[in-house]
Design an enzyme around this catalytic site. Sequence first.
Site, PDB file in Angstrom:
ATOM      1  CG  HIS A  20      -1.927   1.079   1.266  1.00  0.00           C
ATOM      2  ND1 HIS A  20      -3.099   0.986   1.966  1.00  0.00           N
ATOM      3  CD2 HIS A  20      -1.948   2.312   0.688  1.00  0.00           C
ATOM      4  CE1 HIS A  20      -3.795   2.107   1.827  1.00  0.00           C
ATOM      5  NE2 HIS A  20      -3.102   2.922   1.059  1.00  0.00           N
ATOM      6  CG  HIS A  22      -1.141   6.150  -2.574  1.00  0.00           C
ATOM      7  ND1 HIS A  22      -2.180   5.779  -3.394  1.00  0.00           N
ATOM      8  CD2 HIS A  22      -1.526   5.832  -1.316  1.00  0.00           C
ATOM      9  CE1 HIS A  22      -3.162   5.267  -2.645  1.00  0.00           C
ATOM     10  NE2 HIS A  22      -2.775   5.281  -1.384  1.00  0.00           N
ATOM     11  CG  HIS A 204      -7.563   3.362  -0.557  1.00  0.00           C
ATOM     12  ND1 HIS A 204      -6.798   2.704  -1.488  1.00  0.00           N
ATOM     13  CD2 HIS A 204      -6.736   4.255   0.060  1.00  0.00           C
ATOM     14  CE1 HIS A 204      -5.557   3.179  -1.440  1.00  0.00           C
ATOM     15  NE2 HIS A 204      -5.491   4.119  -0.515  1.00  0.00           N
ATOM     16  CD  GLU A 207      -7.488   6.627   4.902  1.00  0.00           C
ATOM     17  OE1 GLU A 207      -6.483   7.265   5.233  1.00  0.00           O
ATOM     18  OE2 GLU A 207      -7.913   6.602   3.741  1.00  0.00           O
ATOM     19  CG  ASP A 285      -1.437   5.759   2.821  1.00  0.00           C
ATOM     20  OD1 ASP A 285      -1.690   5.632   1.613  1.00  0.00           O
ATOM     21  OD2 ASP A 285      -2.257   6.226   3.635  1.00  0.00           O
ATOM     22  CG  ASP A 286       0.095   8.965   0.421  1.00  0.00           C
ATOM     23  OD1 ASP A 286       0.204   9.045  -0.816  1.00  0.00           O
ATOM     24  OD2 ASP A 286      -0.923   8.549   0.996  1.00  0.00           O
TER      25      ASP A 286
END
Length: 342
Positions: A20, A22, A204, A207, A285-286
Amino acid sequence: MIHHADLDDYIVALPKAELHLHIEGTLEPELIFELAQRNKVSLPYDSVQSLRDAYAFTDLQSFLNLYYAGASVLITEQDFYDMTMAYLKRAHADGVCHTEIMFDPQTHTERGVAIETVFAGIAGAVRDMQRDTGLSSYLIMSFLRHLSEASAFETLEAALPLREAYDDVWVAIGLDSAEVGNPPEKFARVFQRCKDLGFRLVAHAGEEGPAQYVSDALDVLHVERIDHGVRSEEDPALMQRLIDEQIPLTVCPLSNLKLCVVDDMAEHNLARFLRQGVLVTINADDPAYFGGYVADNYRAVAKSLKLSRSELAQLADNSIVASFLPIGRKAALRARIRAMAQ
């Protein structure tokens, strides 16, 4: 008490998959400035530090606003290559042996960047990294859920002529961006098309959105892996289903903390999920925006949730099981983890 340096070495040494991630969320402020200068893009920040200071979010939307602004510096194939290579080098240093990278073509095509440019830059970096280090990667082309399903269909049709050229890396379709107000069923038709085309499917869910979105992603979109899923706990029947069917969750602890999904890492439900038998994994994630790459996430949960070495090994093992790797490669990596966990 485990010595911190020893624990750190152990976390890095564990063979891990990151599922996961990005790629646009790996743009560090320094690279954003470098690309802005290269492409003569003006930024609303006067220094690397002022941009870094802006990385204080109150929620998912305030992050997304900055994320899309940061992506505006990505214009050429070289830009996408440089961004991807910078991430892959960090992942490699963290002991990641396989990545499954999400990318958002609509973020770029809406700015006039050709989808061919996006694919070529990202895929070029992952192929070079695999050749040079053995770190493998797959690509998950992701639709932006705040845009229409028609836009997702357009993106899919624009990308399909590239499928043959990238069939070694492009294996999956995802769904990301603002969850609230954009339920899974909004994308039911395009996901059915992707399923018919033979893509692996992820989305997704759970969340900021409710547990119902997790169920809907499974039943309406027919995904085989849930990105986030932390709110699944609100539905005991769903939790039992996740355990029984071993449906993977790609959890992103530091992201959850930064976006206020949890107020304190010690409150994160990752350990409860793990101990109940959910196939939960740890991801970044980011990472440029959320304060840490994958090993940082392992360290944060190890410390705050008091995870044992065997639990950390279980999380690494889960990441391999939950990946889209071929069975043989999974078996070899899992054997390495078992040998470490002895």
